[in-house]
Design a protein around this motif. Sequence first.
Motif, PDB file in Angstrom:
ATOM      1  N   VAL A   1      -6.375   6.979  88.385  1.00 49.38           N
ATOM      2  CA  VAL A   1      -7.802   6.701  88.587  1.00 49.38           C
ATOM      3  C   VAL A   1      -8.543   8.011  88.468  1.00 49.38           C
ATOM      4  N   LYS A   2      -9.540   8.009  87.634  1.00 48.87           N
ATOM      5  CA  LYS A   2     -10.356   9.212  87.447  1.00 48.87           C
ATOM      6  C   LYS A   2     -11.742   8.938  88.033  1.00 48.87           C
ATOM      7  N   ILE A   3     -12.181   9.851  88.859  1.00 50.50           N
ATOM      8  CA  ILE A   3     -13.489   9.702  89.499  1.00 50.50           C
ATOM      9  C   ILE A   3     -14.344  10.899  89.114  1.00 50.50           C
ATOM     10  N   ILE A   4     -15.525  10.639  88.637  1.00 48.39           N
ATOM     11  CA  ILE A   4     -16.495  11.698  88.391  1.00 48.39           C
ATOM     12  C   ILE A   4     -17.562  11.586  89.477  1.00 48.39           C
ATOM     13  N   ILE A   5     -17.666  12.638  90.270  1.00 41.79           N
ATOM     14  CA  ILE A   5     -18.689  12.667  91.328  1.00 41.79           C
ATOM     15  C   ILE A   5     -19.847  13.481  90.784  1.00 41.79           C
ATOM     16  N   ALA A   6     -20.939  12.837  90.517  1.00 44.60           N
ATOM     17  CA  ALA A   6     -22.095  13.513  89.935  1.00 44.60           C
ATOM     18  C   ALA A   6     -22.756  14.415  90.960  1.00 44.60           C
ATOM     19  N   ALA A   7     -23.617  15.277  90.476  1.00 41.70           N
ATOM     20  CA  ALA A   7     -24.284  16.234  91.362  1.00 41.70           C
ATOM     21  C   ALA A   7     -25.134  15.544  92.412  1.00 41.70           C
ATOM     22  N   ASP A   8     -25.540  14.314  92.158  1.00 38.68           N
ATOM     23  CA  ASP A   8     -26.351  13.593  93.141  1.00 38.68           C
ATOM     24  C   ASP A   8     -25.500  12.701  94.040  1.00 38.68           C
ATOM     25  N   GLY A   9     -24.172  12.840  93.943  1.00 34.49           N
ATOM     26  CA  GLY A   9     -23.293  12.055  94.796  1.00 34.49           C
ATOM     27  C   GLY A   9     -22.889  10.716  94.211  1.00 34.49           C
ATOM     28  N   THR A  10     -23.473  10.349  93.097  1.00 30.96           N
ATOM     29  CA  THR A  10     -23.085   9.105  92.446  1.00 30.96           C
ATOM     30  C   THR A  10     -21.675   9.241  91.880  1.00 30.96           C
TER      31      THR A  10
ATOM     32  N   LEU B   1     -16.607  20.597  87.112  1.00 33.17           N
ATOM     33  CA  LEU B   1     -16.976  20.690  85.708  1.00 33.17           C
ATOM     34  C   LEU B   1     -18.200  21.589  85.548  1.00 33.17           C
ATOM     35  N   PRO B   2     -18.384  22.156  84.359  1.00 32.69           N
ATOM     36  CA  PRO B   2     -19.556  23.017  84.141  1.00 32.69           C
ATOM     37  C   PRO B   2     -20.878  22.300  84.399  1.00 32.69           C
ATOM     38  N   SER B   3     -20.877  20.998  84.257  1.00 32.44           N
ATOM     39  CA  SER B   3     -22.100  20.216  84.487  1.00 32.44           C
ATOM     40  C   SER B   3     -22.469  20.132  85.962  1.00 32.44           C
ATOM     41  N   GLY B   4     -21.556  20.585  86.837  1.00 34.10           N
ATOM     42  CA  GLY B   4     -21.808  20.461  88.269  1.00 34.10           C
ATOM     43  C   GLY B   4     -21.123  19.244  88.865  1.00 34.10           C
ATOM     44  N   GLU B   5     -20.571  18.406  88.017  1.00 40.10           N
ATOM     45  CA  GLU B   5     -19.851  17.242  88.506  1.00 40.10           C
ATOM     46  C   GLU B   5     -18.472  17.667  89.011  1.00 40.10           C
ATOM     47  N   ILE B   6     -17.900  16.836  89.863  1.00 42.91           N
ATOM     48  CA  ILE B   6     -16.525  17.036  90.317  1.00 42.91           C
ATOM     49  C   ILE B   6     -15.674  15.931  89.697  1.00 42.91           C
ATOM     50  N   GLU B   7     -14.613  16.329  89.025  1.00 42.83           N
ATOM     51  CA  GLU B   7     -13.691  15.346  88.456  1.00 42.83           C
ATOM     52  C   GLU B   7     -12.459  15.272  89.346  1.00 42.83           C
ATOM     53  N   VAL B   8     -12.194  14.102  89.842  1.00 40.31           N
ATOM     54  CA  VAL B   8     -11.040  13.872  90.723  1.00 40.31           C
ATOM     55  C   VAL B   8     -10.090  12.921  90.006  1.00 40.31           C
ATOM     56  N   THR B   9      -8.818  13.284  89.968  1.00 38.84           N
ATOM     57  CA  THR B   9      -7.818  12.414  89.352  1.00 38.84           C
ATOM     58  C   THR B   9      -6.788  12.043  90.404  1.00 38.84           C
ATOM     59  N   ILE B  10      -6.567  10.762  90.548  1.00 39.35           N
ATOM     60  CA  ILE B  10      -5.597  10.251  91.518  1.00 39.35           C
ATOM     61  C   ILE B  10      -4.418   9.671  90.756  1.00 39.35           C
ATOM     62  N   GLY B  11      -3.226  10.171  91.047  1.00 39.34           N
ATOM     63  CA  GLY B  11      -2.013   9.669  90.411  1.00 39.34           C
ATOM     64  C   GLY B  11      -1.075   9.087  91.441  1.00 39.34           C
TER      65      GLY B  11
END
Lengths: 114, 137
Positions: free
Chosen positions: A7-16, B124-134
């Motif tokens: 499962v890949k989750i992208i947490i956007a800068a606004d928390g979305t 990520l450079p965009s400011g997002e956090i990428e989380v991967t669950i395995g």
Amino acid sequence: MLRGKHVKIIIAADGTCTVDAVNFTGPSCQTATGEITAALGGQIDHEHLKPEARGGEQSRRVSGGGLACSFLRHLPPQTKPMLHPNPAGVPTGASRNRNKKLCSTSLHYMRTPP
Amino acid sequence: MSHYVECQTEFHDPQALVAALTECGFDESQIEVHQEAVPLYGYRGDVRPQRAHIVIRRQHVGPAANDVGWQRLLDGTYRAWISEYDARHRFALHMQNRIKQEYAYQVIRRQARTSGRTVTRERLPSGEIEVTIGGYR
């Protein structure tokens, strides 16, 4: 990079958050995303079902149970999902693009005068 | 096959909220966690009508700041009390969003580890956090 189920989750800068279950087969993908959305306390605005999910929903309709239904039970009471299944159940390209669930939860910051 | 959900985050786990606040620059010793809500104080030491269960006192927020707190509501979610002044300074929208972002990561990580899964995180450079669950079978 993981090749198996993950499962890949992208947490956007606004928390979305965008929760993406990759390489799952069957309605277990909904269980995987449901675990995450339940932890986030997310309120679903839109639900786009993928082919497996539609299968789960079909079995729910038949048996009165099913994983699509159990996923919804994981969500908090304020959750108001809006289902947009492909009525014909045909896995067209357009319907694949709609196989996404969108949810949001309002977060109220109450401000006081300084 | 891929399946995804988009959602925002609601504070309901106090430990994750404290962890998020520490990730956002506060020392754990600066964060008060109370079973019962306690009063918040203004920058002049005046008692405010607002009460909260998780509190950062004004001296840790910044000059001329007021206490900042999160009050647990009956439904188990937390409401933030942030003064207008602090919402223009240290707790501006950027900070509020960052707390939400870090909180989301903390609850995801806790949920995944409880299930015995592996968690990796990358900013990520965009400011997002990428989380991967395995670790799924």
